[in-house]
Structures are given as C-alpha cells and as structure tokens.
Scaffold this motif. Structure first.
Motif, mmCIF file in Angstrom:
data_model
loop_
_atom_site.group_PDB
_atom_site.id
_atom_site.type_symbol
_atom_site.label_atom_id
_atom_site.label_comp_id
_atom_site.label_asym_id
_atom_site.label_seq_id
_atom_site.Cartn_x
_atom_site.Cartn_y
_atom_site.Cartn_z
ATOM 1 N N ASP B 37 37.432 -9.733 41.190
ATOM 2 C CA ASP B 37 36.796 -10.800 40.395
ATOM 3 C C ASP B 37 36.563 -12.043 41.249
ATOM 4 O OD1 ASP B 37 36.687 -9.227 38.244
ATOM 5 O OD2 ASP B 37 38.406 -10.101 37.192
ATOM 6 N N GLN B 38 37.599 -12.389 42.052
ATOM 7 C CA GLN B 38 37.514 -13.586 42.915
ATOM 8 C C GLN B 38 36.363 -13.443 43.911
ATOM 9 O OE1 GLN B 38 39.729 -16.035 42.424
ATOM 10 N NE2 GLN B 38 38.723 -17.352 43.920
ATOM 11 N N LYS B 39 36.239 -12.209 44.442
ATOM 12 C CA LYS B 39 35.188 -11.946 45.423
ATOM 13 C C LYS B 39 33.814 -12.094 44.769
ATOM 14 C CE LYS B 39 34.276 -8.757 49.147
ATOM 15 N NZ LYS B 39 34.450 -7.404 49.625
ATOM 16 N N ASN B 40 33.691 -11.584 43.566
ATOM 17 C CA ASN B 40 32.421 -11.707 42.844
ATOM 18 C C ASN B 40 32.072 -13.169 42.574
ATOM 19 O OD1 ASN B 40 31.835 -9.016 42.700
ATOM 20 N ND2 ASN B 40 32.946 -8.691 40.786
ATOM 21 N N ILE B 41 33.120 -13.939 42.212
ATOM 22 C CA ILE B 41 32.890 -15.368 41.941
ATOM 23 C C ILE B 41 32.412 -16.070 43.211
ATOM 24 C CG2 ILE B 41 34.081 -17.544 41.426
ATOM 25 C CD1 ILE B 41 35.753 -15.887 39.388
ATOM 26 N N ASP B 42 33.071 -15.734 44.353
ATOM 27 C CA ASP B 42 32.686 -16.331 45.644
ATOM 28 C C ASP B 42 31.220 -16.017 45.970
ATOM 29 O OD1 ASP B 42 35.031 -17.525 46.055
ATOM 30 O OD2 ASP B 42 35.816 -16.070 47.513
ATOM 31 N N ASN B 43 30.859 -14.746 45.786
ATOM 32 C CA ASN B 43 29.476 -14.336 46.068
ATOM 33 C C ASN B 43 28.485 -15.091 45.180
ATOM 34 O OD1 ASN B 43 30.153 -12.559 48.021
ATOM 35 N ND2 ASN B 43 30.260 -10.778 46.682
ATOM 36 N N SER B 44 28.857 -15.222 43.913
ATOM 37 C CA SER B 44 27.982 -15.931 42.977
ATOM 38 C C SER B 44 27.817 -17.387 43.409
ATOM 39 C CB SER B 44 28.559 -15.911 41.566
ATOM 40 O OG SER B 44 28.770 -14.605 41.166
ATOM 41 N N PHE B 45 28.952 -17.995 43.834
ATOM 42 C CA PHE B 45 28.907 -19.397 44.246
ATOM 43 C C PHE B 45 28.006 -19.578 45.479
ATOM 44 C CE2 PHE B 45 30.607 -23.153 46.388
ATOM 45 C CZ PHE B 45 30.503 -24.057 45.356
ATOM 46 N N THR B 46 28.142 -18.654 46.462
ATOM 47 C CA THR B 46 27.307 -18.716 47.669
ATOM 48 C C THR B 46 25.826 -18.579 47.300
ATOM 49 O OG1 THR B 46 29.091 -17.586 48.785
ATOM 50 C CG2 THR B 46 27.053 -17.757 49.997
ATOM 51 N N SER B 47 25.543 -17.627 46.402
ATOM 52 C CA SER B 47 24.153 -17.427 45.976
ATOM 53 C C SER B 47 23.623 -18.690 45.306
ATOM 54 C CB SER B 47 24.060 -16.281 44.980
ATOM 55 O OG SER B 47 24.549 -15.127 45.545
ATOM 56 N N PHE B 48 24.491 -19.317 44.491
ATOM 57 C CA PHE B 48 24.086 -20.532 43.802
ATOM 58 C C PHE B 48 23.792 -21.651 44.807
ATOM 59 C CE2 PHE B 48 25.222 -24.582 41.798
ATOM 60 C CZ PHE B 48 24.290 -24.578 40.787
ATOM 61 N N ALA B 49 24.659 -21.784 45.823
ATOM 62 C CA ALA B 49 24.456 -22.821 46.849
ATOM 63 C C ALA B 49 23.150 -22.580 47.605
ATOM 64 C CB ALA B 49 25.632 -22.830 47.827
ATOM 65 N N ASN B 50 22.888 -21.311 47.938
ATOM 66 C CA ASN B 50 21.642 -20.978 48.645
ATOM 67 C C ASN B 50 20.422 -21.306 47.783
ATOM 68 O OD1 ASN B 50 22.885 -20.048 50.915
ATOM 69 N ND2 ASN B 50 22.962 -17.925 50.244
ATOM 70 N N ALA B 51 20.543 -20.986 46.495
ATOM 71 C CA ALA B 51 19.426 -21.268 45.589
ATOM 72 C C ALA B 51 19.179 -22.768 45.493
ATOM 73 C CB ALA B 51 19.726 -20.698 44.214
ATOM 74 N N HIS B 52 20.294 -23.533 45.455
ATOM 75 C CA HIS B 52 20.175 -24.993 45.368
ATOM 76 C C HIS B 52 19.485 -25.552 46.618
ATOM 77 C CE1 HIS B 52 21.231 -29.033 44.191
ATOM 78 N NE2 HIS B 52 21.726 -29.234 45.393
ATOM 79 N N GLU B 53 19.892 -25.021 47.777
ATOM 80 C CA GLU B 53 19.296 -25.465 49.046
ATOM 81 C C GLU B 53 17.790 -25.157 49.074
ATOM 82 O OE1 GLU B 53 20.186 -24.887 53.779
ATOM 83 O OE2 GLU B 53 21.591 -24.056 52.329
ATOM 84 N N SER B 54 17.450 -23.962 48.633
ATOM 85 C CA SER B 54 16.035 -23.562 48.608
ATOM 86 C C SER B 54 15.234 -24.473 47.689
ATOM 87 C CB SER B 54 15.888 -22.136 48.104
ATOM 88 O OG SER B 54 16.597 -21.273 48.896
ATOM 89 N N LEU B 55 15.864 -24.803 46.551
ATOM 90 C CA LEU B 55 15.184 -25.665 45.584
ATOM 91 C C LEU B 55 14.951 -27.054 46.171
ATOM 92 C CD1 LEU B 55 14.254 -25.344 42.640
ATOM 93 C CD2 LEU B 55 16.312 -26.560 41.967
ATOM 94 N N SER B 56 15.977 -27.603 46.869
ATOM 95 C CA SER B 56 15.808 -28.942 47.448
ATOM 96 C C SER B 56 14.754 -28.913 48.553
ATOM 97 C CB SER B 56 17.134 -29.495 47.960
ATOM 98 O OG SER B 56 17.585 -28.711 49.008
ATOM 99 N N SER B 57 14.692 -27.825 49.348
ATOM 100 C CA SER B 57 13.649 -27.686 50.380
ATOM 101 C C SER B 57 12.272 -27.645 49.725
ATOM 102 C CB SER B 57 13.836 -26.400 51.166
ATOM 103 O OG SER B 57 15.047 -26.400 51.796
ATOM 104 N N PHE B 58 12.200 -26.940 48.621
ATOM 105 C CA PHE B 58 10.925 -26.829 47.915
ATOM 106 C C PHE B 58 10.470 -28.202 47.412
ATOM 107 C CE2 PHE B 58 8.666 -26.155 43.874
ATOM 108 C CZ PHE B 58 7.564 -25.487 44.356
ATOM 109 N N VAL B 59 11.450 -28.978 46.878
ATOM 110 C CA VAL B 59 11.112 -30.323 46.365
ATOM 111 C C VAL B 59 10.621 -31.202 47.504
ATOM 112 C CG1 VAL B 59 12.115 -32.420 45.376
ATOM 113 C CG2 VAL B 59 12.648 -30.216 44.382
ATOM 114 N N LYS B 60 11.317 -31.098 48.664
ATOM 115 C CA LYS B 60 10.903 -31.894 49.840
ATOM 116 C C LYS B 60 9.499 -31.500 50.282
ATOM 117 C CE LYS B 60 15.348 -33.026 51.825
ATOM 118 N NZ LYS B 60 16.349 -32.609 52.781
#
Lengths: 96, 166
Positions: B37-60
C-alpha cells in the motif's frame, strides 16, 4: 595669440573636429567630458554637439600652443594628433 | 507417570508454537500488505508531482505564447514606423560614411597641398570643416528622430499592456 598665425588655430580646429567625427563608433564619441559630468545632457543631440565643439576648440588651443606650428601641414597634424591621442587613451564615452 | 506428564507438556508446547507461527504469518501478511500500500501511495504521489510540474510548464508556455502574440501584434501595428526607423538608420550610416570620409580626405589633402599648392589649403580645410559639421549635425538629428520613434513605440507598448491588464 602666442605669436602663432590665426589660420593655424583654424586648421588645427578643423583637423581635431574631423577626426573626432570620424572616430565615432556605434554612435559613441571617442572622448566625452559632458557625458561624465551630466549623462542626461551628454546623451542629447545638443550636448553631443557642444561636446564636439568644446573638444575641437580645446584641441586647437592646446595643439597649437604645444607644437607651435610653422606651416599649415603642422597645424593639421597637431589637430589630428590631439584627437588621436585622447581617443586612444579614453576608455569610452559612457565612462565604463 | 513422569513420562506421561512430559509427553503432555511437549504436546502443549507444540500446540503453542503452532499458534505463534500462525500469528506471525498473519502479522507478516499485514506487514507485506502495508508495504505494498505504501509503495502504491509513493507511486501515486510521484505521478501527482510529475503532473503538477507538467501543468506548471504548460502554464508558462501559455504565458510565453501570449507574450509572443502581443509582441507580434505590436510589431504589426507599428510596422510602418519600424520601417521608417530602419530607413533612417541606413541613411544615417550612409551620411556618416560619406561625410566623414570626405572630411578626412579633404583634411589630409589640405595638409599635403600645403607644400605644393598653398592656395588650396584654406578651401580644402573649409570643405573638410563643412563636411564634418554638416555630417555631424545630420547624424545627430537622425539619431534624435530614431530615439523619438523608439520612444513612441515603447509608449504604445506600455499603453497596450496597461489597457490589457485593466
């Protein structure tokens, strides 16, 4: 003045002004005093013209008094030499 | 008697140990599940961070695109003025080259003619002086006009950006 023919001052003035004009690089004069004292006025067209006139008049006086020319060629060389000497030693008009 | 008691005691110990091993197995299962479960949560968090970064790049990228569009609009609006400024710059260079060379050659000519033709010295010097002063004044005037034109374009850009913000 100083026993020097007036026409020599004129020739020295012309030579100093001509070389001052010729040595403009990218819109910057080869030597600037007004630009250092008051940069805003030094940037204006009237400021630049006054700068050139002051430079050439001083050049005519100093050049002739220093060299005491006895022929027109010497007077012209004195004017060219004055401008060349100062423009070679000055870093730039902006004072950088 | 003693032998029987000993056998009963051994049986009891065996039963207890089997209970303990069952409990351990259960704990192990819980722990491994927790780990997964912890591993899945970590993966989800990393995916979320990557998505956030992509979104901020897109806004820029979107902001850069809108700035580029504004710059393009400004250039197309002031195209005529920019062409006039370019033409003035070209003219200034031509005048500078022509007059400064004329003045310098006349000055050198005056100096040389002093030996051969003394009467030509003063006229040559006058030509040099007029060429230099005329060229210098023209150069300064064209420079001044170009600066005024550039100021107009900047003012236009500033007023456009203020009206867009407002």
């Amino acid at each position: 003045m100083f026993g020097i023919d007036r026409s020599y001052y004129f020739l020295c003035f012309i030579a100093a002004f001509v070389l001052f004009f010729r040595l403009h690089k990218n819109g910057e004069p080869p030597f600037a005093i007004i630009g250092h004292i008051n940069p805003a006025w030094g940037e204006s067209a009237w400021g630049k013209l006054c700068e050139a006139m002051i430079f050439a008049i001083l050049g005519a006086l100093i050049g002739t008094v220093l060299t005491i020319p006895t022929s027109p060629a010497q007077a012209i060389a004195a004017g060219l030499g004055w401008t060349g000497l100062l423009s070679a030693t000055a870093p730039s008009a902006g004072g950088e | 008697m003693k032998q029987r008691q000993l056998n009963e005691l051994l049986k009891a110990i065996e039963q207890d140990s089997s209970v303990v091993s069952t409990k351990n197995e259960h704990i192990n299962n819980v722990l491994s599940k927790f780990y997964l479960d912890q591993k899945n949560i970590d993966n989800s968090f990393t995916s979320f961070a990557n998505a956030h970064e992509s979104l901020s790049s897109f806004v820029k990228a979107q902001e850069s695109l809108s700035s580029l569009a504004k710059a393009h609009e400004l250039v197309s609006k002031n195209n005529d003025l920019l062409n006039v400024l370019k033409e003035k710059e070209r003219l200034e260079k031509r005048i500078f080259t022509a007059t400064s060379n004329t003045a310098l050659i006349s000055t050198i000519g005056a100096a040389i003619s002093a030996s051969f033709l003394p009467a030509a010295v003063i006229p040559a010097a006058i030509v040099a002086g007029l060429a230099a002063i005329g060229g210098y004044v023209s150069k300064l005037k064209l420079e001044h006009d170009a600066i005024e034109g550039a100021k107009k374009i900047l003012e236009q850009a500033n007023s456009d950006s203020i009206s867009t913000k407002g």
